[in-house]
Scaffold this active site. Structure first.
Site, short mmCIF file in Angstrom:
data_model
loop_
_atom_site.label_atom_id
_atom_site.label_comp_id
_atom_site.label_asym_id
_atom_site.label_seq_id
_atom_site.Cartn_x
_atom_site.Cartn_y
_atom_site.Cartn_z
N GLY A 7 0.87 -1.17 0.00
CA GLY A 7 0.00 0.00 0.00
C GLY A 7 0.91 1.22 0.00
N GLY A 9 -0.18 4.20 -0.50
CA GLY A 9 -1.08 5.34 -0.32
C GLY A 9 -0.56 6.26 0.79
CB VAL A 11 -1.15 4.82 6.14
CG1 VAL A 11 -0.43 4.15 7.30
CG2 VAL A 11 -2.36 5.59 6.64
N GLY A 12 1.01 4.20 3.89
CA GLY A 12 2.16 3.41 3.46
C GLY A 12 3.35 4.29 3.09
NE ARG A 82 -12.30 5.90 10.80
CZ ARG A 82 -12.58 6.30 12.02
NH1 ARG A 82 -13.83 6.29 12.47
NH2 ARG A 82 -11.63 6.73 12.83
NE ARG A 88 -9.87 3.53 13.58
CZ ARG A 88 -10.21 4.43 14.50
NH1 ARG A 88 -11.33 4.33 15.19
NH2 ARG A 88 -9.40 5.46 14.74
CG ASN A 95 -9.99 -2.41 3.89
OD1 ASN A 95 -10.01 -2.16 2.68
ND2 ASN A 95 -9.82 -1.47 4.80
CB SER A 119 -5.63 -2.80 6.30
OG SER A 119 -4.48 -2.77 5.49
CG ASP A 148 -5.73 4.32 19.08
OD1 ASP A 148 -5.91 5.07 18.10
OD2 ASP A 148 -6.08 3.12 19.10
NE ARG A 151 -4.84 9.95 15.74
CZ ARG A 151 -5.35 9.22 14.76
NH1 ARG A 151 -6.19 8.24 15.05
NH2 ARG A 151 -5.06 9.47 13.50
CG HIS A 175 -7.27 1.12 15.96
ND1 HIS A 175 -6.80 2.30 16.51
CD2 HIS A 175 -7.31 1.32 14.62
CE1 HIS A 175 -6.57 3.15 15.53
NE2 HIS A 175 -6.88 2.59 14.38
N1 LIG Z 1 -4.31 1.02 12.25
C1 LIG Z 1 -4.29 2.34 12.23
O1 LIG Z 1 -3.99 2.99 13.25
C2 LIG Z 1 -4.61 3.08 10.95
C3 LIG Z 1 -4.40 4.46 10.85
C4 LIG Z 1 -4.69 5.11 9.64
C5 LIG Z 1 -5.20 4.36 8.57
N2 LIG Z 1 -5.42 3.04 8.73
C6 LIG Z 1 -5.93 2.20 7.62
O2 LIG Z 1 -4.87 2.00 6.69
C7 LIG Z 1 -5.44 1.72 5.41
C8 LIG Z 1 -4.76 2.62 4.36
O3 LIG Z 1 -5.10 3.96 4.57
P1 LIG Z 1 -4.57 5.10 3.56
O4 LIG Z 1 -5.05 6.38 4.08
O5 LIG Z 1 -3.12 4.88 3.31
O6 LIG Z 1 -5.39 4.71 2.22
P2 LIG Z 1 -4.97 5.07 0.72
O7 LIG Z 1 -6.20 4.88 -0.10
O8 LIG Z 1 -4.25 6.36 0.66
O9 LIG Z 1 -3.91 3.92 0.34
C9 LIG Z 1 -4.25 2.58 0.25
C10 LIG Z 1 -3.43 1.97 -0.89
O10 LIG Z 1 -3.67 0.56 -0.92
C11 LIG Z 1 -3.57 0.16 -2.28
N3 LIG Z 1 -4.17 -1.16 -2.48
C12 LIG Z 1 -5.47 -1.51 -2.50
N4 LIG Z 1 -5.59 -2.83 -2.72
C13 LIG Z 1 -4.34 -3.32 -2.80
C14 LIG Z 1 -3.82 -4.62 -3.00
N5 LIG Z 1 -4.61 -5.70 -3.15
N6 LIG Z 1 -2.48 -4.77 -3.05
C15 LIG Z 1 -1.66 -3.70 -2.91
N7 LIG Z 1 -2.11 -2.44 -2.71
C16 LIG Z 1 -3.42 -2.26 -2.66
C17 LIG Z 1 -4.30 1.27 -3.03
O11 LIG Z 1 -3.98 1.29 -4.41
C18 LIG Z 1 -3.82 2.50 -2.28
O12 LIG Z 1 -2.69 3.11 -2.90
C19 LIG Z 1 -6.95 1.97 5.56
O13 LIG Z 1 -7.62 0.74 5.74
C20 LIG Z 1 -7.05 2.82 6.81
O14 LIG Z 1 -8.30 2.70 7.44
C21 LIG Z 1 -5.13 2.40 9.88
#
Ligand SMILES: NC(=O)c1ccc[n+]([C@@H]2O[C@H](COP(=O)([O-])OP(=O)(O)OC[C@H]3O[C@@H](n4cnc5c(N)ncnc54)[C@H](O)[C@@H]3O)[C@@H](O)[C@H]2O)c1
Length: 308
Positions: A7, A9, A11-12, A82, A88, A95, A119, A148, A151, A175
């Site tokens: 990922g 995106g 967070v990644g 979200r 969530r 997911n 995720s 958390d 925060r 969470h």
């Molecule tokens: N655990 C935590 O504390 C926490 C905190 C923030 C966000 N999150 C979660 O993290 C996840 C990502 O959030 P984000 O803001 O980065 O979202 P985002 O949409 O910016 O990025 C997600 C990425 O995943 C990629 N993706 C989707 N399916 C895929 C697959 N099968 N293989 C590889 N890549 C794939 C997408 O192309 C996208 O680039 C979400 O589920 C969000 O709820 C968790």
């Protein structure tokens, strides 16, 4: 030390950036399903190397798991985030399929890896990763409590009008907005209980603001946050990579600890080269324990939606 982040995106990419800036990993592989996206983010980040002074090599991959082979640590951030007003838990439909496929592919190419699941709904996705990979329980870690807790400390510092480095506190439990258990009783300012500085009413407000910390940001940003989540993940990765034996609340598979079994939920753990080195047992009051049990019921209910 090779780290894969699935990922690329918000967070990644943030997580990859913080790992690179801390300069403890030789290689970070960023993988995404979107054509060219991870390669683009990797190249952009690599062009910050001379500016930010790191030597970590960041490599992008469009769904080619051979590039992730033999990773020491793999982080799963793939999936939808979200939108304002969503919980969530509502993300589970999409997911779960993504986390299932991604964790299977990761472990196929890196059988000795330690998995960090980000995720959402994170506790349930961590449980799912256990079910599909069968990895030993010390090698699957859900990230939520570290964020958390950060925060919580932010809100505590605000209420105390103190620098954040003065305050300490921890959030355990699920969470989710309802499931978080901020341990206000144990929060301190330089070893002094925070209750010495602020009223019970203000402390309750801190607790409520902490629980909706993610939702507040989603309302402001239109999507979920990424800087603090990325920094929190990088902290966990560093604790493992550098065998720091640091204590973080993480979502881990419980087998009787805290009177809970057969679910992943946030409890304090020691992180080191083996992943979860120890689950730390702290004495909770009856009220805290009741809150934890209620939180666990919520997580188990969401786990029940999984098609296992
Ligand atoms: N655990 C935590 O504390 C926490 C905190 C923030 C966000 N999150 C979660 O993290 C996840 C990502 O959030 P984000 O803001 O980065 O979202 P985002 O949409 O910016 O990025 C997600 C990425 O995943 C990629 N993706 C989707 N399916 C895929 C697959 N099968 N293989 C590889 N890549 C794939 C997408 O192309 C996208 O680039 C979400 O589920 C969000 O709820 C968790």
């Amino acid at each position: 030390m090779k780290v894969t982040v699935v990922g690329a995106g918000a967070v990644g990419a943030s997580c990859a950036e913080y790992i690179a800036i801390k300069d403890f990993a030789s290689e970070v592989v960023l993988l995404d399903i979107k054509e060219g996206y991870a390669e683009g983010k990797a190249m952009d980040l690599m062009q910050t190397a001379s500016l930010n002074g790191f030597d970590t090599r960041i490599v992008g991959s469009t769904n080619d798991y051979s590039k992730t082979a033999n990773s020491d640590i793999c982080v799963i951030t793939s999936g939808i985030p979200r939108k304002p007003g969503m919980t969530r838990e509502e993300l589970i439909g999409i997911n779960a399929g993504i986390v299932k496929a991604v964790s299977t592919s990761l472990v196929e190419h890196s059988p000795n890896t330690i998995l960090i699941v980000v995720s959402n709904p994170m506790d349930t996705m961590t449980y799912l990763a256990h079910k599909v990979t069968g990895l030993p329980k010390n090698r699957i870690i859900g990230m939520g409590g570290a964020l958390d807790s950060a925060r919580f400390k932010y809100r505590l510092a605000e209420a105390l009008e103190a620098p954040i480095s003065d305050v300490d506190g921890m959030v355990i439990g699920g969470h989710s907005d309802k499931g978080m258990v901020p341990l206000t009783r144990l929060a301190t300012r330089n070893s002094v209980p925070v209750s010495a500085f602020i009223s019970e009413e203000r402390l309750n407000q801190v607790m409520e603001d902490t629980k909706v910390g993610g939702a507040t940001l989603t309302g402001l940003l239109g999507t979920s946050a990424w800087y603090a989540p990325g920094a929190a993940v990088s902290g966990l990765v560093q604790a493992i990579a550098c065998d720091q034996k640091k204590m973080y609340p993480c979502s881990v598979l419980l087998d009787g600890e805290y009177g809970l079994s057969n679910l992943c939920i946030g409890v304090p753990v020691i992180l080191g080269k083996n992943g979860i080195e120890e689950i730390v047992k702290i004495d909770l009051t009856d009220a805290e324990m009741a809150h934890m049990k209620e939180s666990a019921e919520g997580v188990s209910k969401t786990n029940g939606l999984l098609d296992l």
